[in-house]
Design an enzyme around this catalytic site. Structure first.
Site, PDB file in Angstrom:
ATOM      1  N   GLU A   1       0.794  -1.256   0.209  1.00 23.40           N
ATOM      2  CA  GLU A   1      -0.006  -0.015   0.108  1.00 23.40           C
ATOM      3  C   GLU A   1       0.758   1.245  -0.148  1.00 23.40           C
ATOM      4  O   GLU A   1       0.723   2.037   1.173  1.00 23.40           O
ATOM      5  CB  GLU A   1      -0.961   0.002   1.096  1.00 23.40           C
ATOM      6  CG  GLU A   1      -2.231  -1.055   1.010  1.00 23.40           C
ATOM      7  CD  GLU A   1      -3.154  -0.959   1.832  1.00 23.40           C
ATOM      8  OE1 GLU A   1      -3.146  -0.346   3.062  1.00 23.40           O
ATOM      9  OE2 GLU A   1      -4.256  -1.386   1.366  1.00 23.40           O
TER      10      GLU A   1
ATOM     11  N   CYS B   1      14.123  15.289   0.124  1.00 22.55           N
ATOM     12  CA  CYS B   1      13.168  15.394  -0.762  1.00 22.55           C
ATOM     13  C   CYS B   1      12.990  16.760  -1.193  1.00 22.55           C
ATOM     14  O   CYS B   1      12.824  16.975  -2.410  1.00 22.55           O
ATOM     15  CB  CYS B   1      11.990  14.816   0.002  1.00 22.55           C
ATOM     16  SG  CYS B   1      11.749  13.177   0.353  1.00 22.55           S
TER      17      CYS B   1
ATOM     18  N   GLU C   1      -6.395  -7.724  -1.522  1.00 20.99           N
ATOM     19  CA  GLU C   1      -7.037  -8.078  -0.095  1.00 20.99           C
ATOM     20  C   GLU C   1      -8.551  -7.574   0.082  1.00 20.99           C
ATOM     21  O   GLU C   1      -9.039  -6.874  -0.807  1.00 20.99           O
ATOM     22  CB  GLU C   1      -6.231  -6.908   1.014  1.00 20.99           C
ATOM     23  CG  GLU C   1      -5.015  -7.299   1.148  1.00 20.99           C
ATOM     24  CD  GLU C   1      -4.172  -5.953   2.139  1.00 20.99           C
ATOM     25  OE1 GLU C   1      -5.138  -5.437   3.108  1.00 20.99           O
ATOM     26  OE2 GLU C   1      -3.145  -5.800   2.113  1.00 20.99           O
TER      27      GLU C   1
HETATM   28  C1  GLA Z   1      -4.428  -2.713   4.605  1.00 26.09           C
HETATM   29  C2  GLA Z   1      -3.106  -3.330   4.678  1.00 26.09           C
HETATM   30  C3  GLA Z   1      -2.938  -4.777   5.342  1.00 26.09           C
HETATM   31  C4  GLA Z   1      -3.897  -4.428   6.600  1.00 26.09           C
HETATM   32  C5  GLA Z   1      -5.125  -4.244   6.024  1.00 26.09           C
HETATM   33  C6  GLA Z   1      -6.293  -3.920   7.143  1.00 26.09           C
HETATM   34  O1  GLA Z   1      -5.032  -3.129   3.356  1.00 26.09           O
HETATM   35  O2  GLA Z   1      -2.347  -3.641   3.218  1.00 26.09           O
HETATM   36  O3  GLA Z   1      -1.653  -4.785   5.741  1.00 26.09           O
HETATM   37  O4  GLA Z   1      -3.417  -3.861   7.568  1.00 26.09           O
HETATM   38  O5  GLA Z   1      -5.212  -3.070   5.685  1.00 26.09           O
HETATM   39  O6  GLA Z   1      -7.612  -3.985   6.770  1.00 26.09           O
HETATM   40 ZN    ZN Z   2      12.484  12.300   2.402  1.00 23.08          ZN
END
Ligand code: GLA
Ligand code: ZN
Length: 687
Positions: A154, A164, A312
């Protein structure tokens, strides 16, 4: 670009798996394998947050435990989606090299902790990431059980550290060449904000500059570019070792911190993490939760024009919504089928096993703390696994869309940063989703494209609120219409150029006003609760007599356009017949202009009538009861898949326009298809 396919011929059914949390429990690790097989899990994402377990001290790599896990999984028919661990940095690294810790917009450097908070510029972090990735690649890139790289996790956020800032200035120098050009592009004579040396430029900050819109916009572009170059740095050693293993990054829905369409250029396969707030309505009607999630699935599918992965979703509940309700009985199967309907080639979960401690211990998982397989959630997951095992034919199947909905994240950034005309929500995303909703409800497939993508082959292109529009983008729109396309435009479009500088002259700019036969006069934003009425004066296809509008009323003058609708108001000061809905033939095509933010019913009547006129057919040409939604995908071998989802708690039925076979049971439905509460069916027709 060579985008290798996933070297695995089946639908993926998997989950995030964190064996590093259980290394002192070999009994649990043994059980995991047996229980995964029972749950019909065929792949797991491993190593996402395992950096400290892999490199407990600088340069001291411990990969044997991971090798044992991957070998064991493979020996049991479970494939590995191997993650690079950069999503969370080890404590030793953060302490030894403070520069890798992110600095906030307020110019405060983080302490160690949390995750997703490293500096994308830091040469140290890039070197460390590259080094660990090299180790992983050397050891596992040719392992027959490894089918995909899950790069970081993510990826998000921005860093305002001195490194930066320097990188930002260099990026600006490359973009503008001279300070003079930058000052022009950013209109910095305003409030005497002219820069006289590059060193004076700082990223936007609540304790500094926020008023220079060009700066804000370029900072976001820079953050995307820096994130992408960090990503490229991550994948270089992976690709060097084995270019045939595809790479993905898990996106977070409508997160707007970076431009996902830019990131997608570096991906072999797009994946996302879907967490709608299911069961938030008292009446059990999930239609409005579902359509939002499907809109993002359609974005993922449209980014590379092929199926995506659902990296996910929760098998039961999250732990971070305001209220974390578990998916109710049977609901998981419905959401799984819905994701397949919109182009997913996988159903994957966060997470395999609940952790015993820390902030996600109550997040749903296939295996809960009870460590039993006879739970409802486990059995429902197993059921979905069984369904996926029979769906080889669906894998890779295409969605054929004749409608393109244009969505430009840069325009979204700009219009929401604009200060006026409506600071309580300009509603660009809502408007886009209002367009989307009508097609979705009717089962008309839609591709949601960035305006840079090729939409020349679509029958209908809808471009809601393209506030920021470059000359080149306008040119593409015009040539699309000229060669026979139908374009639907809206208010507040073609107002600023790519620097967020207002166009001088008539808008929508760059020839669009002339082509559409209209000219914007002014925009009148309404307070919440206020509305106006639009009266239809000429209906080229079935429309109601009038519709309500809210939020934004764009007033236009018709200069060559045919007026279809006008503002009708009880305001005696307003002249009669100000156009709100128009159309004009241009080249071989047609441009429709909708000036106001209309009620749902308008978009439904207007867009569906227009679609019918253009012979754009829904997945199933039948009247659907409220809450029942359809979609279709077409497989290479001449099989057409139809998906029917009931998002309500009521029993429903659909009249089928032709006979269809239930893919799972083999039963043929000639005309009436009954649907249980929250029921879903996968049906096929052989062409
Ligand atoms: C995100 C993260 C996961 C976890 C989920 C929980 O999508 O990628 O590591 O923390 O949230 O919903
Ligand atoms: Zn930085």
């Amino acid at each position: 670009m060579n985008r290798p396919p996933i070297p695995y011929p089946h639908m993926l059914h998997g989950c995030d798996y964190n064996p590093e949390q259980w290394l002192n429990r070999p009994d649990i690790l043994r059980q995991d394998i047996e229980q995964m097989k029972e749950a019909r899990i065929n792949c797991v994402s491993v190593g996402i947050f395992a950096w400290t377990a892999l490199e407990p001290a600088e340069g001291d790599y411990h990969l044997d435990w991971l090798a044992e896990i991957i070998d064991n999984l493979y020996a049991n028919g479970i494939y590995t989606v191997l993650a690079t661990p950069s999503g969370a940095k080890p404590a030793w690294m953060a302490h030894k090299y403070p520069e890798i810790r992110r600095v906030s917009a307020e110019r405060v450097r983080d302490l160690q902790g949390g995750r997703h908070n490293h500096c994308y510029t830091s040469p140290v972090y890039r070197e460390k990431t590259r080094a660990i990735n090299e180790q992983l690649a050397k050891r596992f890139a040719h392992h027959p059980g490894v089918i995909l790289w899950h790069v970081s996790n993510e990826i998000q956020g921005e860093c305002h550290c001195p490194l930066c800032q320097d990188a930002f200035r260099n990026w600006l120098k490359a973009r503008y060449g001279t300070l003079d050009a930058l000052n022009q592009a950013w209109w910095t004579a305003f409030w005497s904000h002219t820069y006289t040396a590059w060193e004076q430029i700082e990223s936007p900050s609540p304790i500094g500059e926020t008023n220079v819109h060009g700066l804000n916009l370029d900072w976001k572009r820079f953050c995307t570019a820096q994130t992408r170059s960090f990503f490229e740095n991550e994948i270089a050693p992976l690709k060097a070792e084995n270019p045939e293993i595809p790479v993905t990054m898990n996106l977070m829905g409508f997160y707007d911190g970076i431009n996902y369409w830019e990131m997608a250029k570096s991906l072999d396969v797009v994946s996302w993490d879907s967490y709608p707030t299911w069961h938030s309505n008292q009446d059990g009607d999930e239609t409005y939760n579902a359509f939002w999630a499907d809109a993002f699935s359609d974005i993922c599918r449209s980014m590379l024009g092929k199926p995506f992965l659902l990296m996910e979703n929760t098998p039961s509940q999250t732990n971070w919504h305001g209220v974390c309700r578990p998916k109710t009985w049977g609901f998981h199967r419905l959401t799984a089928i819905d994701n397949l309907a919109h182009g997913a080639d996988s159903i994957q979960y966060f997470q395999w096993r609940q952790s015993r401690g820390c902030s996600e211990k109550f997040h749903g998982a296939v295996m809960t703390h009870a460590n039993r397989t006879d739970t409802r959630v486990f059995q429902e997951v197993r059921g979905v696994g069984g369904m996926l095992e029979k769906l080889d034919r669906l894998r890779g199947a295409r969605t054929e869309s004749k409608v393109a909905l244009l969505y430009d994240i840069e325009s979204h950034w700009a219009v929401n940063d604009a200060k006026g005309p409506r600071n309580e929500g300009i509603g660009d995303n809502d408007l886009m989703l209002r367009f989307y909703l009508q097609f979705w409800k009717a089962g008309i497939p839609v591709d949601i494209l960035n305006p840079e993508q090729d939409y020349s082959g679509y029958t209908l292109v809808c471009a809601p609120m393209l506030y920021m529009l470059s000359g080149a983008a306008a040119e593409r729109l015009l040539s699309y219409v000229k060669s026979g396309g139908t374009l639907v435009m809206t208010m507040h479009s073609g107002i600023v150029d790519e620097h967020d500088l207002c166009y001088l002259g008539d808008t929508p700019a760059c020839g669009l006003a002339e082509a559409a036969g209209i000219r914007f006069l002014e925009i009148d934003p309404l307070y919440d609760g206020q509305y106006e009425t639009v009266q239809i004066v000429k209906a080229p296809f079935p429309l109601a007599e009038s519709y309500r509008c809210e939020r934004l009323c764009g007033r236009a003058a018709a200069e060559g356009a045919e007026v279809l609708g006008v503002y009708e108001t009880d305001n005696p000061c307003m002249p009669d017949n100000i156009p709100c809905l128009t159309r004009r033939a241009f080249g071989r095509g047609m441009i429709y202009y909708t000036g106001a933010f209309m009620e749902d019913r308008f978009y439904s009547d207007f867009l569906l009538s227009l679609a019918e006129k253009l012979e754009i057919a829904p997945a199933l040409d039948t009247t659907l009861p409220h809450g029942v939604v359809t979609a279709s995908r077409r497989a290479k071998d001449g099989t057409e898949f139809f998906f029917v989802m009931n998002w309500t708690r009521e029993q429903k039925a659909v009249n089928l326009p032709f006979a269809l076979k239930d893919y799972e049971s083999g039963k043929v439905y000639q005309s009436k298809l009954p649907l249980a509460p929250y029921g879903a069916k996968i049906l096929i027709r052989t062409l």
